[in-house]
Design an enzyme around this catalytic site. Structure first.
Site, mmCIF file in Angstrom:
data_model
loop_
_atom_site.group_PDB
_atom_site.id
_atom_site.type_symbol
_atom_site.label_atom_id
_atom_site.label_comp_id
_atom_site.label_asym_id
_atom_site.label_seq_id
_atom_site.Cartn_x
_atom_site.Cartn_y
_atom_site.Cartn_z
ATOM 1 N N CYS A 106 0.853 -1.118 0.028
ATOM 2 C CA CYS A 106 -0.199 -0.201 0.194
ATOM 3 C C CYS A 106 0.813 1.208 -0.128
ATOM 4 O O CYS A 106 0.912 1.909 1.037
ATOM 5 C CB CYS A 106 -0.909 -0.132 1.309
ATOM 6 S SG CYS A 106 -2.107 -1.331 1.083
ATOM 7 N N GLU A 107 1.545 1.495 -1.017
ATOM 8 C CA GLU A 107 2.240 2.663 -1.310
ATOM 9 C C GLU A 107 2.518 2.856 -2.662
ATOM 10 O O GLU A 107 2.688 1.896 -3.546
ATOM 11 C CB GLU A 107 4.120 2.435 -0.940
ATOM 12 C CG GLU A 107 4.115 2.106 0.730
ATOM 13 C CD GLU A 107 4.283 3.267 1.445
ATOM 14 O OE1 GLU A 107 4.499 4.307 0.819
ATOM 15 O OE2 GLU A 107 4.252 3.104 2.655
#
Ligand code: LLP
Length: 421
Positions: free
Chosen positions: A344-345
């Site tokens: 989640c980046e």
């Protein structure tokens, strides 16, 4: 050079099909090829031998510290460059020859220095004046004299990424020339150390001989400028940094470095130490990953894989390029594809805007040049267990580090409330 090849669109690792490895061991999977590691070790060794500079190669453990990789290098006669007590303990773990260990690092703790003294390593590469005094004190307490090299900051720009440039004045590494003179004078009065070498390391992924030539010229000028130092110095450690192929054939063969340095060093009596990391293992490893989802968003095509920045940080951290190729043949016109991870980046990617034929969910890709600074920089972000590592040797593949399990990840948290150390 490496021993990965494509036959009819199928990736083989030293003759072993990559698809079989992915099926047997799962993905993400680091696959290392023993023969490529041997090839690069021997190539570097023989290139310097051929110009009359037989080197002591101290493989840089940080590049790939897997115990089986270290054992393989130990069997070839390699020494080791370590930067922590942990790396030194790995060498002891494989029964490696600690008399061929050199120890650099800007922040050596007393505990680490003590460990290295007790292991009777070859050389401490000293990075600060206060460190020299600390080593001396701990050596005297053991009735020993430690051999040290002064790590000189030669102020040479290696022309590489700023995060992996180490030999410029503004970098934290080494001691600048003026201070080094004072340190040498101080060393003479310290009973627990004997300065017997000079060390430099310019940076990493250097694809030109010029920085080495300028670095060696700077070191030699320094040695010649300090009365008596030329007689005192027995070893010259040029560090690592030799570049490899990430894009195509951009790296220079080892003999180019050897031939460029020979005129400068051949009449000097120093033992030459080299600390290659990437050169030995970089092209010897691929990361196999499976495409989980293919989706379009706006104008872009995303192939979302099961390996991400937690497995291979280099693209996200340095914007570095790793070749990405499907491991099985397929059809279709190439599309610009962002090969990304599941983290989640937005900075989680393996490669952006790659011309790849349409990828299908469930198929696998190989990320090349992953043998160095791949697994050693991997982490558990998003509570992702680290990949398994496999070594292929003589047509056989064996697991050299099993895949982490969720249980491994939380084991230490189960000890919450216990003392920290
Ligand atoms: N010796 C010293 C003192 C070093 O600091 C290094 C690397 C080496 C030898 C080995 O350098 P090599 O031959 O592998 O270039 N994580 C970065 C690379 C950091 C290198 C740090 N020092 C990357 O993935 O590009």
């Amino acid at each position: 050079m490496d021993h990965f090849s494509y036959e009819q669109g199928r990736l083989l690792c030293d003759g072993v099909p990559a698809t079989g490895l992915a099926e047997r061991f799962g993905t993400p999977l680091y696959v290392y090829c023993a023969e490529t590691i041997r090839h690069h070790f021997r190539q570097l060794d023989s290139s310097f031998r051929a110009v009359g500079l037989p080197p002591l190669i101290c493989y840089s453990v940080k590049a790939n510290s897997n115990l089986s990789v270290l054992s393989l290098l130990g069997e070839l006669g390699s020494g080791f460059d370590v930067v922590s007590g942990g790396e030194l303990r790995r060498i002891r773990e494989i029964g490696g020859d600690t008399s061929k260990v050199v120890y650099a690092g800007v922040g050596k703790t007393e505990e680490e220095i003590a460990l290295a003294l007790d292991a009777e390593i070859r050389l401490f590469n000293v990075e600060a004046p206060s460190e020299l005094a600390r080593i001396s004190r701990l050596a005297v307490a053991r009735d020993r004299v430690a051999r040290v090299a002064i790590r000189l900051n030669p102020d040479v720009d290696p022309g590489t990424h700023r995060y992996i440039t180490t030999g410029k004045r503004e970098n934290k590494f080494g001691i600048d020339r003026d201070r080094a003179r004072a340190v040498l004078a101080e060393a003479a009065s310290l009973p627990g150390v004997e300065v017997s070498g000079i060390h430099v390391h310019l940076g990493s992924q250097i694809t030109d001989v010029d920085p080495y030539v300028r670095g060696v010229e700077a070191v030699l000028r320094f040695i010649d400028s300090v009365p008596g130092l030329g007689e005192q110095v027995r070893s010259l450690d040029l560090g690592g940094g030799f570049g490899i192929h990430y894009l195509g054939e951009e790296a220079l063969p080892a003999h180019c470095f050897a031939e460029a340095l020979a005129p400068l060093l051949k009449d000097r009596p120093f033992e030459l130490i080299l600390e290659p990391g990437r050169f030995i293992v970089g092209n010897a490893g691929v990361l196999l990953t499976e495409v989980i989802t293919v989706k379009r968003s706006g104008e872009r095509v995303f192939a979302i894989c099961d390996a991400g920045m937690n497995d291979l940080l280099r693209p996200s951290l340095y914007d570095s390029f790793h070749r990405i190729v499907p491991i099985e043949p397929g059809e279709g016109e190439p599309l610009l594809t962002d090969v990304v991870g599941p983290i989640c980046e937005s900075g989680d990617f393996l490669g952006l805007e790659r011309e790849l034929r349409p990828l299908a969910e469930g198929e696998r890709l190989a990320v090349f040049g992953a043998g160095a600074y791949g697994f050693t920089m991997a982490g558990n972000y998003n509570t992702r267990p680290r990949a398994a590592e496999v070594l292929v040797d003589g047509g056989e593949a064996r697991v050299v580090r099993r895949r982490e399990r969720f249980e491994d990840l939380i084991a230490l948290e189960r000890e919450a409330g216990e003392p920290a150390g």
